[in-house]
Design a protein around this motif. Structure first.
Motif, PDB file in Angstrom:
ATOM      1  N   SER A 149      22.000  36.365 -56.612  1.00  0.00           N
ATOM      2  CA  SER A 149      21.330  37.412 -56.472  1.00  0.00           C
ATOM      3  C   SER A 149      22.015  38.883 -56.734  1.00  0.00           C
ATOM      4  N   GLY A 150      23.506  38.857 -56.662  1.00  0.00           N
ATOM      5  CA  GLY A 150      24.195  40.128 -56.853  1.00  0.00           C
ATOM      6  C   GLY A 150      24.241  40.291 -58.358  1.00  0.00           C
ATOM      7  N   TRP A 151      24.148  39.135 -59.344  1.00  0.00           N
ATOM      8  CA  TRP A 151      23.847  39.427 -60.539  1.00  0.00           C
ATOM      9  C   TRP A 151      22.403  39.944 -61.070  1.00  0.00           C
ATOM     10  N   ILE A 152      21.439  39.523 -60.337  1.00  0.00           N
ATOM     11  CA  ILE A 152      20.134  40.156 -60.801  1.00  0.00           C
ATOM     12  C   ILE A 152      20.132  41.517 -60.388  1.00  0.00           C
ATOM     13  N   ILE A 153      20.652  41.948 -59.242  1.00  0.00           N
ATOM     14  CA  ILE A 153      20.658  43.366 -58.851  1.00  0.00           C
ATOM     15  C   ILE A 153      21.352  44.173 -59.707  1.00  0.00           C
ATOM     16  N   TRP A 154      22.564  43.497 -60.195  1.00  0.00           N
ATOM     17  CA  TRP A 154      23.552  44.326 -61.254  1.00  0.00           C
ATOM     18  C   TRP A 154      22.698  44.591 -62.498  1.00  0.00           C
ATOM     19  N   GLN A 155      21.848  43.839 -62.787  1.00  0.00           N
ATOM     20  CA  GLN A 155      21.132  44.223 -64.221  1.00  0.00           C
ATOM     21  C   GLN A 155      20.264  45.088 -63.991  1.00  0.00           C
ATOM     22  N   VAL A 156      19.700  45.367 -62.988  1.00  0.00           N
ATOM     23  CA  VAL A 156      18.515  46.227 -62.563  1.00  0.00           C
ATOM     24  C   VAL A 156      19.583  47.626 -62.304  1.00  0.00           C
ATOM     25  N   TRP A 157      20.833  47.755 -61.751  1.00  0.00           N
ATOM     26  CA  TRP A 157      21.617  48.725 -61.432  1.00  0.00           C
ATOM     27  C   TRP A 157      21.949  49.457 -62.802  1.00  0.00           C
ATOM     28  N   ARG A 158      22.363  48.646 -63.855  1.00  0.00           N
ATOM     29  CA  ARG A 158      23.147  48.752 -65.079  1.00  0.00           C
ATOM     30  C   ARG A 158      21.846  49.663 -65.631  1.00  0.00           C
TER      31      ARG A 158
ATOM     32  N   ALA B 225      13.288  49.947 -64.572  1.00  0.00           N
ATOM     33  CA  ALA B 225      14.655  49.562 -64.648  1.00  0.00           C
ATOM     34  C   ALA B 225      14.900  47.964 -64.420  1.00  0.00           C
ATOM     35  N   VAL B 226      13.668  47.342 -64.052  1.00  0.00           N
ATOM     36  CA  VAL B 226      13.749  45.847 -64.216  1.00  0.00           C
ATOM     37  C   VAL B 226      13.798  45.154 -65.344  1.00  0.00           C
ATOM     38  N   PRO B 227      14.640  44.229 -66.016  1.00  0.00           N
ATOM     39  CA  PRO B 227      14.183  43.512 -66.846  1.00  0.00           C
ATOM     40  C   PRO B 227      13.215  42.663 -66.841  1.00  0.00           C
ATOM     41  N   THR B 228      12.458  42.683 -68.182  1.00  0.00           N
ATOM     42  CA  THR B 228      11.482  41.724 -68.355  1.00  0.00           C
ATOM     43  C   THR B 228      11.475  40.354 -67.642  1.00  0.00           C
ATOM     44  N   GLY B 229      10.668  39.916 -66.878  1.00  0.00           N
ATOM     45  CA  GLY B 229      10.805  38.594 -66.362  1.00  0.00           C
ATOM     46  C   GLY B 229      11.544  38.415 -64.957  1.00  0.00           C
ATOM     47  N   TYR B 230      12.449  39.598 -64.620  1.00  0.00           N
ATOM     48  CA  TYR B 230      13.163  39.664 -63.608  1.00  0.00           C
ATOM     49  C   TYR B 230      12.442  40.280 -62.195  1.00  0.00           C
ATOM     50  N   LEU B 231      11.346  40.558 -62.183  1.00  0.00           N
ATOM     51  CA  LEU B 231      10.664  41.333 -61.223  1.00  0.00           C
ATOM     52  C   LEU B 231      10.618  40.399 -59.955  1.00  0.00           C
ATOM     53  N   ALA B 232       9.722  39.219 -60.270  1.00  0.00           N
ATOM     54  CA  ALA B 232       9.573  38.177 -59.156  1.00  0.00           C
ATOM     55  C   ALA B 232      10.860  37.948 -58.390  1.00  0.00           C
ATOM     56  N   GLY B 233      12.138  37.618 -59.205  1.00  0.00           N
ATOM     57  CA  GLY B 233      13.289  37.081 -58.546  1.00  0.00           C
ATOM     58  C   GLY B 233      13.793  38.231 -57.724  1.00  0.00           C
ATOM     59  N   LEU B 234      13.578  39.581 -58.442  1.00  0.00           N
ATOM     60  CA  LEU B 234      14.168  40.648 -57.448  1.00  0.00           C
ATOM     61  C   LEU B 234      13.575  40.654 -55.999  1.00  0.00           C
ATOM     62  N   VAL B 235      12.270  40.630 -56.022  1.00  0.00           N
ATOM     63  CA  VAL B 235      11.538  40.759 -54.928  1.00  0.00           C
ATOM     64  C   VAL B 235      11.834  39.604 -54.141  1.00  0.00           C
ATOM     65  N   ALA B 236      12.025  38.542 -54.575  1.00  0.00           N
ATOM     66  CA  ALA B 236      12.365  37.232 -53.617  1.00  0.00           C
ATOM     67  C   ALA B 236      13.581  37.383 -52.902  1.00  0.00           C
ATOM     68  N   ILE B 237      14.575  38.108 -53.585  1.00  0.00           N
ATOM     69  CA  ILE B 237      15.880  38.216 -52.989  1.00  0.00           C
ATOM     70  C   ILE B 237      15.990  38.624 -51.516  1.00  0.00           C
ATOM     71  N   PRO B 238      15.169  39.872 -51.127  1.00  0.00           N
ATOM     72  CA  PRO B 238      15.108  40.037 -49.731  1.00  0.00           C
ATOM     73  C   PRO B 238      14.413  39.130 -49.046  1.00  0.00           C
ATOM     74  N   ALA B 239      13.292  38.580 -49.548  1.00  0.00           N
ATOM     75  CA  ALA B 239      12.573  37.831 -48.826  1.00  0.00           C
ATOM     76  C   ALA B 239      13.208  36.386 -48.334  1.00  0.00           C
ATOM     77  N   PHE B 240      14.180  35.966 -49.399  1.00  0.00           N
ATOM     78  CA  PHE B 240      15.106  34.797 -49.022  1.00  0.00           C
ATOM     79  C   PHE B 240      15.866  34.993 -47.837  1.00  0.00           C
TER      80      PHE B 240
ATOM     81  N   ARG C  12      16.899  54.571 -66.663  1.00  0.00           N
ATOM     82  CA  ARG C  12      15.491  54.076 -66.439  1.00  0.00           C
ATOM     83  C   ARG C  12      15.252  54.168 -64.937  1.00  0.00           C
ATOM     84  N   GLN C  13      13.846  54.302 -64.782  1.00  0.00           N
ATOM     85  CA  GLN C  13      13.530  54.572 -63.235  1.00  0.00           C
ATOM     86  C   GLN C  13      12.345  53.607 -62.821  1.00  0.00           C
ATOM     87  N   GLY C  14      12.124  53.321 -61.693  1.00  0.00           N
ATOM     88  CA  GLY C  14      11.329  52.498 -61.188  1.00  0.00           C
ATOM     89  C   GLY C  14      11.301  51.089 -61.690  1.00  0.00           C
ATOM     90  N   LEU C  15       9.956  50.530 -62.253  1.00  0.00           N
ATOM     91  CA  LEU C  15       9.888  49.183 -62.540  1.00  0.00           C
ATOM     92  C   LEU C  15      10.453  48.947 -63.875  1.00  0.00           C
TER      93      LEU C  15
END
Length: 355
Positions: A52-61, A72-87, A67-70
């Motif tokens: 999770s930290g690795w995925i969030i770090w890619q967005v933060w970079r 900033a989320v790498p292609t293919g990483y959005l569902a995983g990012l949303v799943a992190i707080p849900a998990f 980059r702003q909003g969506l």
């Protein structure tokens, strides 16, 4: 994302997945689990934290790059990012569930609402490299094994989650002698008056037959899903089947290694079939043939290895000769379901249905 970034995501997901396997081993092999706070939960949740930290770090970079909003989320990483707080929410719910209601020790563990939430969100996280590769412009119709490896790892570990929660219908957990014994009887338990008739020790014929059907669908479906998209490089199915065997290995404490190795052998055979038949979305007949023959080979090896290691061929010939044929027909049906019509590949590698 770069292939290297996806590979790191996949490798960290292995930590996450292996943590769950260790937890599955503990629940299957240790008695009197009475607390949520265990070493195997520590491995599991630390795996969640690092990936999770690795995925969030890619967005933060990307945010730091402007980059702003969506965007900033790498292609293919959005569902995983949303799943992190849900998990994380489901993890907290699981801790409260165990604290109040105790630790599940039987089949009810696979139906706990908190566990179902954890497995769904975990699946979204660990399949991130698959979604990334699916949309990557540099992944053509014939990718190399190295380029596709992160996606293969992610999907294979996701399949282990499905197999875990369907393990009450899993065929990989049985030992060779148990399979031979089951397929040598026409009834799960028997005995007429005075104790006449066979009495099954371990799984019965019905249990093994149903388990073969369930496991056949679970392990073959993700392979067919990928074959519809790419001409898989040699070794792809072997890698996936080897990973898929890890969950039942953990649950049984590696007491059924010959059966697990039969699936690795089946992966090699399936890779050879792909090389020979070249199945793809555009080659429907080859795709259907691969689906049926791969399943037929897998379960022929399953029964063959069981017979070789378990004391000989089962006593009921209809069972050990017909079961692989049934598996092959189910594989053919899956192929027809996943690819009812041939598809073509557009310039950017996205599958498009033909009229």
């Amino acid at each position: 994302m770069s292939p290297r970034t996806d590979l790191v995501t996949a490798l960290l997901s292995i930590w996450f997945g292996v943590g769950l396997m260790i937890d599955a081993w503990a629940h299957s092999n240790l008695a009197q689990l009475e607390t949520f706070f265990t070493p195997w939960h520590a491995v599991f949740y630390s795996g969640f934290a690092v990936v999770s930290g690795w995925i969030i770090w890619q967005v933060w970079r990307n945010v730091r790059a402007g980059r702003q909003g969506l965007a900033a989320v790498p292609t293919g990483y959005l569902a995983g990012l949303v799943a992190i707080p849900a998990f994380a929410v489901f993890g907290l719910a699981d801790m409260m569930w165990h604290t109040i209601l105790g630790i599940e020790t039987t089949i009810n563990i696979f139906f706990s609402p908190s566990h179902l939430g954890l497995v769904v969100t975990m699946m979204l996280i660990i399949t991130t490299p698959l979604r990334s590769a699916w949309k990557a412009p540099d992944v053509g119709a014939r990718p190399s094994l190295g380029r596709l490896l992160p996606a293969l790892i992610g999907l294979a570990f996701a399949t282990t989650l499905v197999s875990l929660f369907l393990s009450y219908g899993g065929a990989m957990k049985y030992r060779p002698e148990g399979i031979v014994r089951a397929l040598s009887m026409l009834h799960n338990a028997g005995g007429g008056a005075g104790g006449a008739g066979p009495v099954a020790m371990g799984p019965g014929a019905e249990q093994v037959a149903v388990a073969m059907v369930v496991t056949n669908v679970v392990v073959l479906s993700p392979v067919l899903f990928l074959v519809r998209r790419w001409l898989l490089p040699f070794g792809s199915v072997t890698v996936m089947y080897a990973v898929m065997a890890l969950m039942p290995a953990a649950q049984t404490g590696f007491r059924n290694v010959p059966i697990l190795l039969s699936f690795v052998m089946a992966g090699v055979v399936s890779d050879l079939l792909i090389r020979r038949l070249r199945p793809s979305g555009e080659r429907r007949a080859a795709y259907w043939a691969f689906a049926g023959l791969s399943a037929l080979a897998t379960w022929s090896l399953y029964i063959g290895v069981a017979s070789a290691m378990g004391g000989g061929l089962p006593a009921v010939p209809e069972l050990w000769t017909g079961a692989p044929v049934v598996a092959g027909l189910i594989g053919l049906a899956l192929g027809a379901l996943l690819l009812p019509n041939a598809v073509s590949v557009s310039g950017r590698g996205i599958l498009r249905d033909q009229d």
